[in-house]
Scaffold this active site. Structure first.
Site, mmCIF file in Angstrom:
data_model
loop_
_atom_site.group_PDB
_atom_site.id
_atom_site.type_symbol
_atom_site.label_atom_id
_atom_site.label_comp_id
_atom_site.label_asym_id
_atom_site.label_seq_id
_atom_site.Cartn_x
_atom_site.Cartn_y
_atom_site.Cartn_z
ATOM 1 N N ARG A 71 0.659 -0.895 -0.255
ATOM 2 C CA ARG A 71 0.356 0.070 0.199
ATOM 3 C C ARG A 71 0.834 1.156 -0.101
ATOM 4 O O ARG A 71 1.799 0.804 0.060
ATOM 5 C CB ARG A 71 -0.573 0.067 0.726
ATOM 6 C CG ARG A 71 -2.202 -0.764 1.181
ATOM 7 C CD ARG A 71 -3.187 -0.746 2.474
ATOM 8 N NE ARG A 71 -2.646 -1.195 3.688
ATOM 9 C CZ ARG A 71 -1.216 -0.106 4.304
ATOM 10 N NH1 ARG A 71 -1.644 0.517 4.801
ATOM 11 N NH2 ARG A 71 -0.956 -1.248 5.639
ATOM 12 N N TYR A 198 -1.322 -3.383 -6.998
ATOM 13 C CA TYR A 198 -1.213 -4.275 -6.084
ATOM 14 C C TYR A 198 -2.234 -4.625 -4.479
ATOM 15 O O TYR A 198 -2.433 -3.366 -4.457
ATOM 16 C CB TYR A 198 0.260 -3.779 -5.193
ATOM 17 C CG TYR A 198 -0.395 -4.643 -3.204
ATOM 18 C CD1 TYR A 198 0.473 -5.524 -2.740
ATOM 19 C CD2 TYR A 198 -0.871 -3.220 -2.920
ATOM 20 C CE1 TYR A 198 0.603 -5.884 -1.695
ATOM 21 C CE2 TYR A 198 -0.586 -4.143 -1.406
ATOM 22 C CZ TYR A 198 0.038 -5.403 -0.679
ATOM 23 O OH TYR A 198 -0.151 -5.868 0.781
ATOM 24 N N LYS A 207 -9.645 -2.986 1.758
ATOM 25 C CA LYS A 207 -8.886 -1.515 2.336
ATOM 26 C C LYS A 207 -9.927 -0.475 2.113
ATOM 27 O O LYS A 207 -9.860 0.447 3.108
ATOM 28 C CB LYS A 207 -7.917 -1.409 2.852
ATOM 29 C CG LYS A 207 -6.580 -2.612 3.256
ATOM 30 C CD LYS A 207 -7.045 -2.316 5.094
ATOM 31 C CE LYS A 207 -6.455 -3.743 5.531
ATOM 32 N NZ LYS A 207 -5.792 -4.846 5.830
ATOM 33 N N HIS A 227 -10.707 -2.247 12.055
ATOM 34 C CA HIS A 227 -9.722 -3.319 11.320
ATOM 35 C C HIS A 227 -9.209 -4.481 12.421
ATOM 36 O O HIS A 227 -8.395 -4.318 13.012
ATOM 37 C CB HIS A 227 -8.229 -2.805 11.527
ATOM 38 C CG HIS A 227 -7.293 -2.838 10.574
ATOM 39 N ND1 HIS A 227 -5.637 -2.681 10.687
ATOM 40 C CD2 HIS A 227 -7.162 -3.763 9.140
ATOM 41 C CE1 HIS A 227 -5.166 -3.053 9.879
ATOM 42 N NE2 HIS A 227 -5.855 -4.338 9.267
ATOM 43 N N SER A 249 -1.283 -3.909 10.317
ATOM 44 C CA SER A 249 -0.920 -4.621 9.221
ATOM 45 C C SER A 249 0.315 -5.576 9.604
ATOM 46 O O SER A 249 1.383 -4.994 10.030
ATOM 47 C CB SER A 249 -1.034 -4.168 7.643
ATOM 48 O OG SER A 249 -2.129 -3.438 7.095
ATOM 49 N N CYS A 251 0.954 -7.463 11.400
ATOM 50 C CA CYS A 251 1.432 -8.025 12.800
ATOM 51 C C CYS A 251 1.157 -9.044 13.462
ATOM 52 O O CYS A 251 0.642 -9.336 15.055
ATOM 53 C CB CYS A 251 0.760 -6.699 13.739
ATOM 54 S SG CYS A 251 1.936 -5.183 13.640
ATOM 55 N N ASP A 278 -8.760 -9.764 9.260
ATOM 56 C CA ASP A 278 -8.752 -8.203 9.013
ATOM 57 C C ASP A 278 -9.301 -7.760 9.088
ATOM 58 O O ASP A 278 -8.944 -6.387 9.423
ATOM 59 C CB ASP A 278 -7.753 -9.045 7.606
ATOM 60 C CG ASP A 278 -7.334 -7.393 7.341
ATOM 61 O OD1 ASP A 278 -6.561 -6.936 8.147
ATOM 62 O OD2 ASP A 278 -7.403 -7.133 6.174
ATOM 63 N N ARG A 377 1.975 -11.952 -0.366
ATOM 64 C CA ARG A 377 0.551 -12.660 -0.077
ATOM 65 C C ARG A 377 0.412 -13.702 -1.019
ATOM 66 O O ARG A 377 0.659 -14.261 -1.573
ATOM 67 C CB ARG A 377 -0.143 -11.297 -0.047
ATOM 68 C CG ARG A 377 0.136 -10.373 0.614
ATOM 69 C CD ARG A 377 -0.368 -10.185 1.866
ATOM 70 N NE ARG A 377 0.636 -9.004 2.405
ATOM 71 C CZ ARG A 377 -0.298 -8.618 3.741
ATOM 72 N NH1 ARG A 377 -1.248 -8.354 4.427
ATOM 73 N NH2 ARG A 377 -0.120 -6.946 4.092
HETATM 74 O O1 SAT Z 1 -3.877 -3.520 2.700
HETATM 75 S S1 SAT Z 1 -3.280 -5.196 2.031
HETATM 76 O O2 SAT Z 1 -5.014 -5.327 1.748
HETATM 77 O O3 SAT Z 1 -2.762 -5.268 0.839
HETATM 78 C C1 SAT Z 1 -2.650 -5.965 3.475
HETATM 79 C C2 SAT Z 1 -2.674 -5.323 4.757
HETATM 80 O O4 SAT Z 1 -1.689 -3.342 4.469
HETATM 81 O O5 SAT Z 1 -2.957 -4.685 5.497
HETATM 82 MN MN MN Z 2 -4.808 -5.189 6.996
#
Ligand code: SAT
Ligand code: MN
Length: 596
Positions: A71, A198, A207, A227, A249, A251, A278, A377
C-alpha cells in the site's frame, strides 16, 4: 452483455467507459465458467502462472511490478468536501481537484484493453450488514482476487437499490509510481485507484471500501467498521465466546485468528474458530450487545513466516484455489516458496522479481538475498480454512465478549492489561502505537501512533471517529470488555520474551475469565493486569518470574509514554479531541505519579 437495467449502474459504467475507452466491456457474473475462461486468458498472456495441479490444485502465481509491492499511504487520499472532514491523520484532496486530476490520468487508459465490471457484496448477500459495490478494472488478476476476497455474483445487481452501491474505478494505467493515486470519496461512495496492481491498492472491496468508505458509512449510520480479526474460543463445555482484535497490518492478525491452542488446552477440549482475519463490521444487536461479521470471503495474508508450525491453518488454506503474489516460483515443478515456509529453500528457481534465484544466495556484502518479497501474499478462499467458524456465514454476526488492541512494541506495553471501563478502553485504543511493517511502503520498524490500527484506514476525521467509539459504548448496554496485548516485548538482547502464536491462547484464556468475572486482577496505573500466577504456563519453558518481566509497567517508561501521547493528542487533534480522552490521559498521569 449488460447484466442489469439499473440506470445508476449503467450510467456509472458508461461514464468511465467513455473516459477510459476500453476496447470491450465484460460483465463478471461470478460463475466458475467465466472465471476459468479469464484464468486461461491470464495464463496465456503471462499475467499469472499455473501452479502444480496435484500439489496446489487451482492455484495461480503472480508478480506485481517491482515498484508496486505494498500500500502507498503517501498517495492515498480522503477526498471530502472540506479538509477538516478528512482530519489531521489523512492526506486530503478536494473532490473536484481529485476527480479532474485522476480523470486526466485515466483518459483513454483502457485503449486496447478490456474493462471488467465486477458486482460484489461485502458480507453474505442479503445480510443486514451487507453493502454492495461495483468495481471497474482492466486487470484479470483483480477480477480473480476479488472473486476470492468478496462475494462476486450477478445476483448483487438485483440487490442494488437505485444508486446505493460503492463505485470503484481501477486501472493499472502504466503502473507509474509517480502518478499512482488511491482516492476515496466517502460522500460519493466512490473509490478511484490508478497506476497500481498491488492488493491493498486495487482490491477495492478490502481496505478502500470495507474500511475507509465503510468507516464513514458506519459513522453516519451508527455502526462500526474496524481493522479487526474475529475469533471464537470454544470452551470444554461447548460454549463459544467471540473476541475481536485490532492490530496494524502484518502484526499477526491472521496467526491469532487461526491459532491452535497448546496441548494443555486442546487436551481439555478448547478449540479456536476463525470468523475473520482482517476486518470486522460491528452493529448493536440483541440484548444491547455488539455483533460482528467479517465482510470478506477470503484471506489476503502475508506469506513469509507462514509455516506448518506458525500457522498450519493458514498454510492449509493456501493449498487450493489460492493466488500467490510475489513469492518464489519454481517453474519446473510449479510450486511456490517463501522465507520461513521450511528450512529447504529451493535451488535454481525464480524470485519475486522473476530473477534466477537459489536459497542461500548472498549479495556482494554477503547479505542473504530474499526470494520472496517481505510483503508477499496469498489470497486464499475462507472456505479452505480448517478452523473456519460455523458462524462465518451467519448473517446476524457473532456476539462479542472482548475487544483487544495490540501493536508491535519492543518495550513499554506489557503482555496484557485490561481497561477499567469502555471510556478507558477507547483511550487505550487511541494511544496504540506500533513499529511499522512491510505492508506499506516506507521505513520498517519505526514506532508510530496508530489508533485502533486505523491510521491508514479511517475515512474521516479521527477525532470524530473517537467520539463515535465513545457514543457506541453509550448505545450498547452490554458492552464488550477492552484489553491491550503485546506479543512483541523483547529483552536486553532483542529476543522475544513471549512465545506468541498458539501460546497466545493463555492470554485469551485470562481475557475470557475476566469477561466472566472468574478471576481477579491487580489494579495498576495503566489498568487491570493479571496476577502472574493467573496466566497458565503449563507446558511452557517459562517461570512466573519470567512472566513478571513482561507484565511489568515501568513507571518511568510510562511517564515518557504519557508525554508522547500528550504531544500526539495536542499536535494532531488539539481541542477537537473528545474531552473524555484528555480526562483519561490526565488520570493516567495522576496514577503514575501517585504510585511512584
Ligand atoms: O492493505 S492490504 O490489503 O494490502 C494488506 C494490509 O496492509 O493489511
Ligand atoms: Mn490489514
Amino acid at each position: 452483455m449488460e447484466l442489469t437495467n439499473n440506470k445508476f449502474v449503467l450510467d456509472f459504467v458508461k461514464k468511465y467507459a467513455d473516459l477510459m475507452q476500453p476496447d470491450q466491456i465484460v460483465w463478471i457474473d461470478g460463475s466458475k465458467k467465466q472465471l476459468n475462461e479469464l484464468t486461461k486468458e491470464a495464463l496465456s498472456t503471462g499475467e499469472v502462472y499455473k501452479c502444480n495441479s496435484k500439489l496446489l490444485p487451482g492455484c495461480l502465481y503472480h508478480r506485481t511490478a517491482v515498484n508496486d509491492v505494498a500500500r502507498v499511504e503517501g498517495r492515498t487520499f480522503i477526498c471530502t468536501s472540506t479538509k477538516e472532514m478528512a482530519g489531521p491523520t489523512n492526506n486530503w484532496m478536494a473532490p473536484a481537484e481529485a476527480y479532474a486530476k485522476l480523470d486526466a490520468i485515466a483518459s483513454g487508459c483502457m485503449k486496447g484493453r478490456t474493462m471488467y465490471v465486477i458486482p460484489y457484496s461485502m458480507c453474505k448477500i442479503g445480510s443486514p450488514f451487507a453493502k454492495y459495490g461495483i468495481e471497474l478494472t482492466d486487470s484479470i488478476y483483480v477480477v480473480l482476487n476479488m472473486a476470492i476476497m468478496t462475494r462476486v455474483d450477478k445476483k448483487v445487481l438485483d440487490k442494488i437499490v437505485e444508486g446505493d452501491f460503492v463505485r470503484g474505478i481501477h486501472s493499472k494505467v502504466q503502473l507509474d509510481a509517480e502518478n499512482r493515486y488511491i482516492c476515496q470519496f466517502p460522500e460519493d461512495n466512490t473509490i478511484y485507484s490508478l497506476n497500481s496492481g498491488y492488493g491493498g491498492n486495487v482490491l477495492l472491496g478490502k481496505k478502500c471500501f470495507a474500511l475507509r468508505i465503510a468507516s464513514y458509512q458506519a459513522w453516519k449510520e451508527g455502526w462500526m467498521a474496524e481493522h479487526m480479526l474475529i475469533l471464537g474460543v470454544q470452551k470444554p463445555n461447548g460454549e463459544i465466546k467471540y473476541i475481536t482484535a485490532a492490530f496494524p497490518s502484518a502484526c499477526g492478525k491472521t496467526n491469532l485468528a487461526m491459532l491452535i491452542p497448546p496441548e494443555c488446552y486442546t487436551a481439555k477440549g478448547y478449540k479456536v474458530f476463525t470468523v475473520g482475519d482482517d476486518i470486522a463490521w460491528l452493529r448493536k444487536g440483541r440484548g444491547g450487545q455488539l455483533y460482528a461479521v467479517n465482510p470478506e470471503n477470503g484471506f489476503f495474508g502475508v506469506a513469509p513466516g507462514t509455516n506448518a508450525k506458525s500457522n498450519p491453518n493458514a498454510l492449509a488454506s493456501t493449498q487450493k484455489g489460492t493466488i500467490f503474489t510475489n513469492v518464489v516460483y519454481n517453474p519446473k515443478d510449479k510450486t511456490v516458496w517463501w522465507e520461513g515456509l521450511d528450512k529447504n529453500p529451493p535451488k535454481n528457481v525464480l524470485d519475486w522479481k522473476g530473477n534466477k534465484w537459489s536459497g542461500g544466495m548472498v549479495d556482494e556484502e554477503g547479505k542473504i538475498i530474499k526470494g520472496a518479497h517481505p510483503n508477499s501474499r496469498f489470497t486464499a478462499p475462507a472456505k479452505n480454512c480448517p478452523c473456519l467458524s460455523s458462524e462465518f456465514e451467519n448473517k446476524k454476526g457473532v456476539p462479542i465478549s472482548a475487544i483487544i488492541f495490540g501493536g508491535r512494541r519492543a518495550k513499554a506495553a506489557p503482555l496484557v492489561y485490561e481497561a477499567r471501563d469502555w471510556k478507558h478502553g477507547v483511550f487505550i485504543g487511541s494511544i496504540m502505537a506500533s513499529e511499522t511493517t512491510a505492508a506499506a511502503t516506507g521505513a520498517v520498524g519505526v514506532v508510530r501512533h496508530d489508533p485502533m490500527a486505523m491510521i491508514p484506514f479511517c475515512g474521516y476525521n479521527m477525532a470524530d471517529y473517537f467520539q463515535h467509539w465513545l457514543d457506541m459504548g453509550k448505545k450498547c448496554k452490554n458492552r464488550p470488555k477492552i484489553f491491550n496485548v503485546n506479543w512483541f516485548r523483547t529483552d536486553e538482547n532483542g529476543n522475544f520474551m513471549w512465545p506468541g502464536f498458539g501460546d497466545n491462547m493463555r492470554v485469551l484464556d485470562w481475557i475470557l475469565e475476566r469477561c466472566e468475572d472468574a478471576v481477579d486482577a491487580v489494579e495498576t496505573p495503566i489498568g487491570y493486569m493479571p496476577k502472574p500466577e493467573d496466566i497458565n504456563l503449563e507446558g511452557l519453558n517459562m517461570t512466573t518470574d519470567d512472566l513478571k518481566k513482561i507484565l511489568d509497567c515501568d513507571k518511568k517508561v510510562w511517564l515518557a509514554e504519557a508525554a508522547d501521547i500528550e504531544n500526539f493528542y495536542a499536535t494532531k487533534f488539539g481541542d477537537t479531541l473528545p474531552k473524555e480522552l484528555y480526562a483519561e490521559l490526565k488520570k493516567l498521569k495522576k496514577n503514575l505519579r501517585k504510585r511512584s
